[in-house]
Design a protein around this motif. Structure first.
Motif, mmCIF file in Angstrom:
data_model
loop_
_atom_site.group_PDB
_atom_site.id
_atom_site.type_symbol
_atom_site.label_atom_id
_atom_site.label_comp_id
_atom_site.label_asym_id
_atom_site.label_seq_id
_atom_site.Cartn_x
_atom_site.Cartn_y
_atom_site.Cartn_z
ATOM 1 N N VAL A 34 35.135 32.189 56.073
ATOM 2 C CA VAL A 34 35.449 33.461 55.426
ATOM 3 C C VAL A 34 36.785 33.300 54.711
ATOM 4 O O VAL A 34 37.836 33.220 55.360
ATOM 5 N N PRO A 35 36.788 33.225 53.385
ATOM 6 C CA PRO A 35 38.045 32.958 52.684
ATOM 7 C C PRO A 35 38.958 34.182 52.659
ATOM 8 O O PRO A 35 38.490 35.321 52.652
ATOM 9 N N ASP A 36 40.248 33.934 52.670
ATOM 10 C CA ASP A 36 41.197 35.032 52.517
ATOM 11 C C ASP A 36 41.098 35.628 51.120
ATOM 12 O O ASP A 36 41.271 36.825 50.936
ATOM 13 N N ARG A 37 40.836 34.764 50.155
ATOM 14 C CA ARG A 37 40.646 35.204 48.777
ATOM 15 C C ARG A 37 39.821 34.169 48.050
ATOM 16 O O ARG A 37 39.764 32.998 48.448
ATOM 17 N N LEU A 38 39.176 34.579 46.983
ATOM 18 C CA LEU A 38 38.394 33.645 46.176
ATOM 19 C C LEU A 38 39.215 33.011 45.073
ATOM 20 O O LEU A 38 39.018 31.846 44.721
ATOM 21 N N PHE A 39 40.146 33.770 44.505
ATOM 22 C CA PHE A 39 40.852 33.322 43.302
ATOM 23 C C PHE A 39 42.361 33.413 43.500
ATOM 24 O O PHE A 39 42.871 34.361 44.115
ATOM 25 N N ASP A 40 43.067 32.436 42.945
ATOM 26 C CA ASP A 40 44.530 32.453 43.002
ATOM 27 C C ASP A 40 45.114 33.518 42.086
ATOM 28 O O ASP A 40 46.174 34.073 42.373
ATOM 29 N N ASP A 41 44.430 33.793 40.988
ATOM 30 C CA ASP A 41 44.912 34.792 40.034
ATOM 31 C C ASP A 41 44.709 36.190 40.627
ATOM 32 O O ASP A 41 43.564 36.608 40.854
ATOM 33 N N PRO A 42 45.777 36.933 40.898
ATOM 34 C CA PRO A 42 45.621 38.262 41.521
ATOM 35 C C PRO A 42 44.761 39.214 40.690
ATOM 36 O O PRO A 42 44.040 40.041 41.251
ATOM 37 N N ALA A 43 44.839 39.094 39.364
ATOM 38 C CA ALA A 43 44.060 40.002 38.511
ATOM 39 C C ALA A 43 42.567 39.745 38.657
ATOM 40 O O ALA A 43 41.766 40.679 38.729
ATOM 41 N N VAL A 44 42.184 38.470 38.707
ATOM 42 C CA VAL A 44 40.762 38.134 38.861
ATOM 43 C C VAL A 44 40.280 38.531 40.250
ATOM 44 O O VAL A 44 39.176 39.062 40.419
ATOM 45 N N GLU A 45 41.123 38.292 41.266
ATOM 46 C CA GLU A 45 40.752 38.667 42.633
ATOM 47 C C GLU A 45 40.547 40.180 42.740
ATOM 48 O O GLU A 45 39.576 40.643 43.369
ATOM 49 N N ALA A 46 41.436 40.944 42.118
ATOM 50 C CA ALA A 46 41.303 42.401 42.167
ATOM 51 C C ALA A 46 40.071 42.857 41.383
ATOM 52 O O ALA A 46 39.376 43.794 41.791
ATOM 53 N N ARG A 47 39.804 42.185 40.268
ATOM 54 C CA ARG A 47 38.706 42.607 39.390
ATOM 55 C C ARG A 47 37.343 42.458 40.054
ATOM 56 O O ARG A 47 36.512 43.369 40.011
ATOM 57 N N TRP A 48 37.106 41.301 40.709
ATOM 58 C CA TRP A 48 35.767 41.111 41.267
ATOM 59 C C TRP A 48 35.501 42.069 42.415
ATOM 60 O O TRP A 48 34.386 42.600 42.554
ATOM 61 N N GLN A 49 36.525 42.328 43.240
ATOM 62 C CA GLN A 49 36.320 43.264 44.334
ATOM 63 C C GLN A 49 36.182 44.704 43.828
ATOM 64 O O GLN A 49 35.439 45.505 44.406
ATOM 65 N N ALA A 50 36.885 45.008 42.735
ATOM 66 C CA ALA A 50 36.808 46.367 42.181
ATOM 67 C C ALA A 50 35.400 46.694 41.698
ATOM 68 O O ALA A 50 34.981 47.856 41.738
ATOM 69 N N ARG A 51 34.666 45.688 41.259
ATOM 70 C CA ARG A 51 33.285 45.950 40.825
ATOM 71 C C ARG A 51 32.423 46.414 41.989
ATOM 72 O O ARG A 51 31.522 47.240 41.823
ATOM 73 N N PHE A 52 32.640 45.861 43.161
ATOM 74 C CA PHE A 52 31.900 46.296 44.341
ATOM 75 C C PHE A 52 32.427 47.631 44.868
ATOM 76 O O PHE A 52 31.655 48.491 45.310
ATOM 77 N N ASP A 53 33.747 47.782 44.871
ATOM 78 C CA ASP A 53 34.361 48.979 45.444
ATOM 79 C C ASP A 53 34.145 50.227 44.596
ATOM 80 O O ASP A 53 34.183 51.348 45.121
ATOM 81 N N ALA A 54 33.945 50.059 43.302
ATOM 82 C CA ALA A 54 33.801 51.217 42.419
ATOM 83 C C ALA A 54 32.663 52.118 42.899
ATOM 84 O O ALA A 54 31.560 51.652 43.198
ATOM 85 N N ALA A 55 32.940 53.398 42.979
ATOM 86 C CA ALA A 55 31.925 54.342 43.458
ATOM 87 C C ALA A 55 30.793 54.461 42.449
ATOM 88 O O ALA A 55 31.011 54.493 41.233
ATOM 89 N N ARG A 56 29.589 54.513 42.984
ATOM 90 C CA ARG A 56 28.388 54.675 42.159
ATOM 91 C C ARG A 56 27.542 55.795 42.732
ATOM 92 O O ARG A 56 27.633 56.131 43.914
ATOM 93 N N VAL A 57 26.695 56.362 41.893
ATOM 94 C CA VAL A 57 25.792 57.432 42.319
ATOM 95 C C VAL A 57 24.404 57.152 41.770
ATOM 96 O O VAL A 57 24.250 56.524 40.716
ATOM 97 N N SER A 58 23.394 57.606 42.498
ATOM 98 C CA SER A 58 22.024 57.501 42.019
ATOM 99 C C SER A 58 21.683 58.709 41.154
ATOM 100 O O SER A 58 22.412 59.708 41.117
ATOM 101 N N VAL A 59 20.553 58.635 40.466
ATOM 102 C CA VAL A 59 20.049 59.797 39.750
ATOM 103 C C VAL A 59 19.729 60.888 40.768
ATOM 104 O O VAL A 59 19.053 60.620 41.771
ATOM 105 N N PRO A 60 20.213 62.122 40.563
ATOM 106 C CA PRO A 60 19.943 63.164 41.559
ATOM 107 C C PRO A 60 18.471 63.568 41.579
ATOM 108 O O PRO A 60 17.785 63.547 40.559
ATOM 109 N N ASP A 61 17.999 63.907 42.768
ATOM 110 C CA ASP A 61 16.682 64.504 42.957
ATOM 111 C C ASP A 61 16.912 65.960 43.333
ATOM 112 O O ASP A 61 17.949 66.308 43.897
ATOM 113 N N TRP A 62 15.961 66.827 43.024
ATOM 114 C CA TRP A 62 16.174 68.250 43.270
ATOM 115 C C TRP A 62 14.950 68.863 43.936
ATOM 116 O O TRP A 62 13.832 68.341 43.861
#
Length: 634
Positions: A34-62
């Protein structure tokens, strides 16, 4: 209410909770790094995790008769859970809060109740519960006289509810009217609740009494006694799927998917008179659809070559009109009572958004999750490669800043097998690109969207047939200069994990490493541990049970070729996985451990994957780090 856009293969084995084989407590396998980080570049490390962390929603059903009462699922809390949205007041609230998340929920037609499926630790075995839409109450059993199991369809009416349950004993279908519940159908074969008419007098069920659950039939029953009103089966190798009844009281028309001409198309079947109308749409590829609220038209989702689009089909005029969207993926769609169309859209470069298109064609964002949107990624290109079974479609992505010359490449094989890779946004694909890999996604034989013959070509020789297509695309990727032949990794989960292990043993010269998530590793043991419904699927796929065609199961099982594996292998598996059970994975790992083969194993406390975002990030980091080390990426 919404048109589905994809299917899945390995349905959870009913009765698994009764026959679960626990992990061997005294077996130790090399743990995954289990790596502490994937990338040495802090910006790249933050970017890849931000894609997963970003909140998403499904199409609403009613709710059918209360369109202000809406449900959707979101990962805003860090776990995929169910949310309620009252459009009249504009309020949102989180409904479920469980350690391993919740994905399945619906509303009663009056909008008063939320039903959600309550399983244990992601094992998919449980019961439906309900709680007030407005909140302020605790969840209670929805139907106390229905035993626990795996869900096999649910239709909630005002006076009648129909529910399907799958267990090791087979399929059982129930109705509940005025508090009285009765079982009206049971079978050792796979069956499920499919659709309920608007006036609740007709109920459509799916069944496989003919012995082939991969190509089901439809039966329509009268709900006042369960007499058969109509049966429909198109014969061997031609499935029928009931989508939904017309949403108008007294209208007995049922919208059906058929495959009479070698691909999934639409027909409207009057269950009362038997009259049917095949809708021959001038569209390549395949379609699925749902009704407009007044039943005068259909909302059609069209899939072709990894991309989907929206259309309106006027049933009176017989006219098909495109509802213009950019090329990409439609991730669910529905028509509101006012005629507006709500849908989710993304492409490989663009994060998903839930949008609305009003009756005049004006398009805008409907629903946004809180916080920052996911960082963008790279677009996909298409490759069409000649194969033994015909032209193979693959989707290809290159890192944005990739140098000239062949690249390390990950061949990511989709699950299913009855599914397909699409031009959609994927945080998972994006992190491989960040790591310097080209990504190739192959819609091998067995994939959906390319016709019935392509989907069913794997019958009698599953796994090996798909890998012939993967090999052809691999040859193209190397010969075209895209891929470095010494740094190709095969990767997938579920059916893709099965294919990855099988590839390592049957194509040892092609791969520098393999990553296999929740796989079938020992097919005979998997068959022994799964329920009858999944066994019936496998019998149709293999041509019989292991005792009937032992040579086929042996030829198509990864464990048969384990002694040919020489490159590093990473396996990930859930202790509570009801689809690809842990015992058969351990059988494979035991064989690897007896040889001098580098491998790592990651076990987690969930089922067939995880709905917890932190766990998804952790597993992704393990996979990408493993592959980077295997191919020598610093």
């Amino acid at each position: 209410m919404h048109t589905p856009t994809s299917g899945a293969y390995r349905q959870p084995p009913a009765g698994w909770q009764d026959r679960r084989v626990t992990a061997k407590p005294d077996t130790q396998y090399p743990p995954a790094t289990v790596p502490d980080r994937l990338f040495d570049d802090p910006a790249v490390e933050a970017r890849w995790q931000a894609r997963f962390d970003a909140a998403r929603v499904s199409v609403p059903d009613w709710a059918l008769d209360a369109p202000d009462a809406n449900l959707y699922v979101s990962n805003a809390s860090g776990v995929w859970e169910v949310y309620a949205w009252n459009r009249a007041t504009g309020t949102h609230r989180q409904v479920t809060d469980r350690p391993n998340g919740t994905m399945h929920a619906t509303t009663s037609p009056d909008g008063e109740w939320i039903w959600w499926f309550d399983d244990t630790d992601g094992d998919e075995f449980g019961s439906w519960v309900r709680e007030p839409f407005a909140g302020g109450g605790t969840a209670e059993p929805a139907l106390r006289d229905v035993h626990a199991g795996y869900p096999a369809g649910l239709e909630i009416g005002h006076r009648l509810t129909a529910i399907g349950v799958s267990t090791d004993a087979g399929s059982a279908l129930f109705t509940s009217v005025d508090g009285r519940t009765e079982r009206f159908y049971s079978s050792e074969d796979d069956a499920g609740i499919a659709a309920l008419s608007r006036d609740e007098t007709l109920l459509a069920i799916a069944h496989s009494e003919h012995g082939d659950s991969r190509h089901p039939a439809i039966r329509v029953l009268a709900t006042d006694g369960f007499a058969t009103v109509a049966d429909k089966w198109d014969g061997e190798g031609k499935g029928l799927h009931a989508l939904e009844f017309a949403p108008v009281a007294g209208d007995p028309r049922l919208l059906v998917l058929h495959e009479r001409r070698g691909r999934e198309e639409l027909l409207v079947w009057d269950a009362a008179t038997g009259e049917e109308t095949e809708l021959r749409l001038d569209l390549p590829g395949e379609v699925v659809a749902g009704w407009y609220p007044d039943a005068s038209a259909l909302l059609v989702v069209h899939f072709h070559r990894g991309r989907s689009s929206l259309h309106r089909y006027d049933l009176v005029r017989g006219e098909l009109t495109a509802l213009e969207t950019p090329p990409g993926r439609i991730g669910g769609a529905g028509v509101r009572p006012d005629g507006s169309v709500e849908y989710s859209w993304s492409d490989a470069a663009t994060p998903p958004a839930v949008r609305t298109r009003d009756a005049d064609g004006a398009d805008s964002v409907l629903l946004e999750a809180p916080g920052e949107r996911a960082p963008a990624s790279s677009p996909l290109t298409d490759a069409f490669v000649d194969g033994l079974g015909g032209e193979i479609h693959a989707l290809v992505a290159r890192p944005a800043d990739a140098p000239d010359g062949p690249l390390p490449t990950v061949f990511t094989l989709h699950g299913g097998p009855h599914a397909a890779d699409e031009d959609r946004f994927s945080a998972y694909r994006a992190v491989w690109l960040d790591a310097g890999f080209a990504v190739v996604e192959v819609n091998y034989r067995g994939s959906t969207g390319y016709g019935s013959a392509w989907r069913d070509a794997i019958e009698g020789r599953p796994g090996l047939t798909e890998l012939e297509d993967v090999a052809a695309v691999h040859d193209w990727a190397v010969s075209s200069g895209l891929s470095d032949p010494d740094r190709c990794v095969v990767n997938g989960a579920s059916w893709g994990g099965y294919l990855s292990l099988l590839a390592l043993g049957t194509q040892p010269g092609r791969w520098a490493a393999g990553v296999s998530g929740v796989p079938v590793a020992d097919y005979v043991a998997a068959y022994e541990d799964e329920m009858e419904q999944l066994r019936s699927f496998d019998r149709a796929l293999f041509g019989g049970a292991p005792e009937d065609v032992p040579a086929v199961y042996s030829e198509c099982s990864p464990i048969t070729y384990v002694d040919a594996v020489t490159v590093p292998v990473l396996v990930l598996a859930g202790d509570n996985d009801p689809r690809c059970p842990i015992r058969q994975i351990e059988n494979y790992l035991d064989r690897l451990a007896a040889r001098d083969v580098p491998f790592e194993f990651y076990r987690y406390d969930a089922g067939h994957g995880s709905l917890v975002i932190a766990e998804t990030i952790r597993q992704t980091a393990i996979e990408v780090s493993f592959a980077m080390r295997a191919v020598g990426i610093a």
